[in-house]
Design a protein around this motif. Structure first.
Motif, PDB file in Angstrom:
ATOM      1  N   LEU A   1       0.842  -1.316   0.035  1.00  0.00           N
ATOM      2  CA  LEU A   1      -0.044   0.016  -0.027  1.00  0.00           C
ATOM      3  C   LEU A   1       0.803   1.067   0.088  1.00  0.00           C
ATOM      4  O   LEU A   1       0.475   2.362  -0.733  1.00  0.00           O
ATOM      5  CB  LEU A   1      -0.965   0.182   1.227  1.00  0.00           C
ATOM      6  CG  LEU A   1      -2.080  -1.237   1.063  1.00  0.00           C
ATOM      7  CD1 LEU A   1      -3.032  -0.722   2.247  1.00  0.00           C
ATOM      8  CD2 LEU A   1      -2.947  -0.976  -0.032  1.00  0.00           C
ATOM      9  N   THR A   2       2.068   1.362   0.780  1.00  0.00           N
ATOM     10  CA  THR A   2       2.817   2.471   0.602  1.00  0.00           C
ATOM     11  C   THR A   2       3.677   2.633  -0.606  1.00  0.00           C
ATOM     12  O   THR A   2       3.749   3.640  -1.027  1.00  0.00           O
ATOM     13  CB  THR A   2       3.803   2.354   1.937  1.00  0.00           C
ATOM     14  OG1 THR A   2       4.511   1.258   1.784  1.00  0.00           O
ATOM     15  CG2 THR A   2       3.026   2.680   3.221  1.00  0.00           C
TER      16      THR A   2
ATOM     17  N   GLU B   1      -1.451   7.707   2.450  1.00  0.00           N
ATOM     18  CA  GLU B   1      -0.961   8.937   2.505  1.00  0.00           C
ATOM     19  C   GLU B   1      -0.517   9.416   3.968  1.00  0.00           C
ATOM     20  O   GLU B   1       0.280  10.016   4.357  1.00  0.00           O
ATOM     21  CB  GLU B   1      -1.820   9.972   1.988  1.00  0.00           C
ATOM     22  CG  GLU B   1      -3.136  10.277   2.644  1.00  0.00           C
ATOM     23  CD  GLU B   1      -4.106  11.340   1.951  1.00  0.00           C
ATOM     24  OE1 GLU B   1      -4.714  11.838   2.722  1.00  0.00           O
ATOM     25  OE2 GLU B   1      -3.805  11.426   0.784  1.00  0.00           O
ATOM     26  N   GLU B   2      -1.102   8.727   4.792  1.00  0.00           N
ATOM     27  CA  GLU B   2      -0.712   8.906   6.292  1.00  0.00           C
ATOM     28  C   GLU B   2      -0.848   7.437   7.121  1.00  0.00           C
ATOM     29  O   GLU B   2      -1.355   6.688   6.374  1.00  0.00           O
ATOM     30  CB  GLU B   2      -1.746   9.765   7.057  1.00  0.00           C
ATOM     31  CG  GLU B   2      -1.737  11.374   6.566  1.00  0.00           C
ATOM     32  CD  GLU B   2      -2.950  12.187   7.132  1.00  0.00           C
ATOM     33  OE1 GLU B   2      -3.362  11.801   8.127  1.00  0.00           O
ATOM     34  OE2 GLU B   2      -3.306  12.985   6.518  1.00  0.00           O
ATOM     35  N   PRO B   3      -0.484   7.283   8.298  1.00  0.00           N
ATOM     36  CA  PRO B   3      -0.415   5.882   8.796  1.00  0.00           C
ATOM     37  C   PRO B   3      -1.726   5.315   8.734  1.00  0.00           C
ATOM     38  O   PRO B   3      -1.596   3.878   8.760  1.00  0.00           O
ATOM     39  CB  PRO B   3       0.128   6.290  10.379  1.00  0.00           C
ATOM     40  CG  PRO B   3       0.851   7.589  10.196  1.00  0.00           C
ATOM     41  CD  PRO B   3       0.314   8.354   9.046  1.00  0.00           C
ATOM     42  N   GLN B   4      -2.929   6.052   8.978  1.00  0.00           N
ATOM     43  CA  GLN B   4      -4.145   5.279   9.018  1.00  0.00           C
ATOM     44  C   GLN B   4      -4.989   5.860   7.896  1.00  0.00           C
ATOM     45  O   GLN B   4      -6.339   5.995   8.304  1.00  0.00           O
ATOM     46  CB  GLN B   4      -4.704   5.019  10.466  1.00  0.00           C
ATOM     47  CG  GLN B   4      -3.840   4.173  11.196  1.00  0.00           C
ATOM     48  CD  GLN B   4      -4.332   4.129  12.774  1.00  0.00           C
ATOM     49  OE1 GLN B   4      -5.436   4.351  12.906  1.00  0.00           O
ATOM     50  NE2 GLN B   4      -3.405   4.286  13.500  1.00  0.00           N
ATOM     51  N   LYS B   5      -4.708   6.391   7.020  1.00  0.00           N
ATOM     52  CA  LYS B   5      -5.613   7.314   5.905  1.00  0.00           C
ATOM     53  C   LYS B   5      -5.225   6.797   4.457  1.00  0.00           C
ATOM     54  O   LYS B   5      -4.178   6.935   4.002  1.00  0.00           O
ATOM     55  CB  LYS B   5      -5.213   8.748   6.217  1.00  0.00           C
ATOM     56  CG  LYS B   5      -6.082   9.455   5.424  1.00  0.00           C
ATOM     57  CD  LYS B   5      -7.643   9.998   6.006  1.00  0.00           C
ATOM     58  CE  LYS B   5      -8.109  10.999   5.084  1.00  0.00           C
ATOM     59  NZ  LYS B   5      -9.064  10.442   4.509  1.00  0.00           N
ATOM     60  N   LEU B   6      -6.280   6.288   3.798  1.00  0.00           N
ATOM     61  CA  LEU B   6      -5.945   5.782   2.319  1.00  0.00           C
ATOM     62  C   LEU B   6      -6.215   7.157   1.605  1.00  0.00           C
ATOM     63  O   LEU B   6      -6.983   7.967   1.861  1.00  0.00           O
ATOM     64  CB  LEU B   6      -7.039   4.841   2.025  1.00  0.00           C
ATOM     65  CG  LEU B   6      -7.208   3.652   2.919  1.00  0.00           C
ATOM     66  CD1 LEU B   6      -8.086   2.663   2.139  1.00  0.00           C
ATOM     67  CD2 LEU B   6      -5.556   2.777   2.409  1.00  0.00           C
ATOM     68  N   ASN B   7      -5.549   7.154   0.413  1.00  0.00           N
ATOM     69  CA  ASN B   7      -5.470   8.139  -0.378  1.00  0.00           C
ATOM     70  C   ASN B   7      -6.348   7.577  -1.591  1.00  0.00           C
ATOM     71  O   ASN B   7      -6.028   7.019  -2.780  1.00  0.00           O
ATOM     72  CB  ASN B   7      -3.989   8.577  -0.973  1.00  0.00           C
ATOM     73  CG  ASN B   7      -4.325   9.792  -1.929  1.00  0.00           C
ATOM     74  OD1 ASN B   7      -5.405   9.918  -2.717  1.00  0.00           O
ATOM     75  ND2 ASN B   7      -3.183  10.449  -2.096  1.00  0.00           N
ATOM     76  N   LEU B   8      -7.603   7.737  -1.775  1.00  0.00           N
ATOM     77  CA  LEU B   8      -8.567   7.185  -2.613  1.00  0.00           C
ATOM     78  C   LEU B   8      -8.412   7.787  -3.955  1.00  0.00           C
ATOM     79  O   LEU B   8      -8.636   6.919  -4.937  1.00  0.00           O
ATOM     80  CB  LEU B   8     -10.016   7.325  -2.130  1.00  0.00           C
ATOM     81  CG  LEU B   8     -10.375   6.818  -0.515  1.00  0.00           C
ATOM     82  CD1 LEU B   8     -11.705   7.034  -0.109  1.00  0.00           C
ATOM     83  CD2 LEU B   8     -10.253   4.993  -0.742  1.00  0.00           C
TER      84      LEU B   8
END
Length: 197
Positions: free
Chosen positions: A85-86, A92-99
């Motif tokens: 995922l990275t 984009e952040e530790p627990q945030k997806l970049n949809l």
């Protein structure tokens, strides 16, 4: 490691089972899953891409000390999912997806299959908040355990991938679905037992 294998491993990272449900004539006992079927045999996913392959070589190669032929440890699975995922810029952040990145990447890779892109994008979107809640519960349980081993990687990515592939499996586009009794039973189990988001 294929997305379907990540899916099966991620199930171990905190997907809870519920109680009995009925699907048609078949009683689904959520405490007793049906015989395992490779989800990719029922619902074709996007397959392995170069990024997943590189992460698998790097992470699984580094974990070569574990028993050969067996599934990777939960920590190794978490690191593999985090790498995927990275590296794909899906987080984009530790627990945030970049949809936006997820949709853009999938649209570029599967420009001739908008139904697949929509199903996967919706699955990621639906799973993000659920995965954040599951991670919080997992970390809380881990703090309560007296003998906890430090983790190299957060399980968030593995939880996201597990949830995403379950959601995709439940909402598999018709042109990617294999119609047979074993797949129908697997889908009934995943759907009726509340797996996914």
């Amino acid at each position: 490691m294929s997305p379907s294998q990540i899916f099966l491993i991620s199930v171990l990272l905190g997907v809870a089972l519920n109680t009995f449900q009925v699907f048609g004539q078949t009683t689904i006992d959520c405490q007793r899953p049906p015989q395992l079927v490779d989800p990719a045999l029922c619902c074709r996913d996007g397959g392995r891409d170069q990024m997943s392959e590189q992460c698998a070589q790097r992470i699984l190669g580094a974990a070569s000390g574990q028993k050969q032929g067996g599934p990777p440890s939960l920590d190794t699975a978490a690191c593999l999912a985090e790498c995927i995922l990275t590296s794909s810029k899906y987080i984009e952040e530790p627990q945030k997806l970049n949809l936006a990145n997820i949709r853009s990447d999938l649209s570029a890779k599967f420009s001739n299959d908008t139904l697949y892109v929509e199903a996967m994008t919706m699955a990621y979107s639906k799973c993000e908040p659920q995965s954040q809640r599951r991670l919080a519960m997992f970390l809380q349980q881990q703090q309560q355990q007296t003998q906890q081993q430090p983790q190299r990687c957060s399980p968030f990515s593995a939880i996201v991938l597990g949830c995403t592939y379950m959601e995709y499996f439940k909402n598999c586009p018709d042109h990617r679905w294999t119609q047979n009794a074993q797949c129908a039973l697997a889908k009934a189990y995943v759907t009726q037992c509340g797996l996914g988001a």
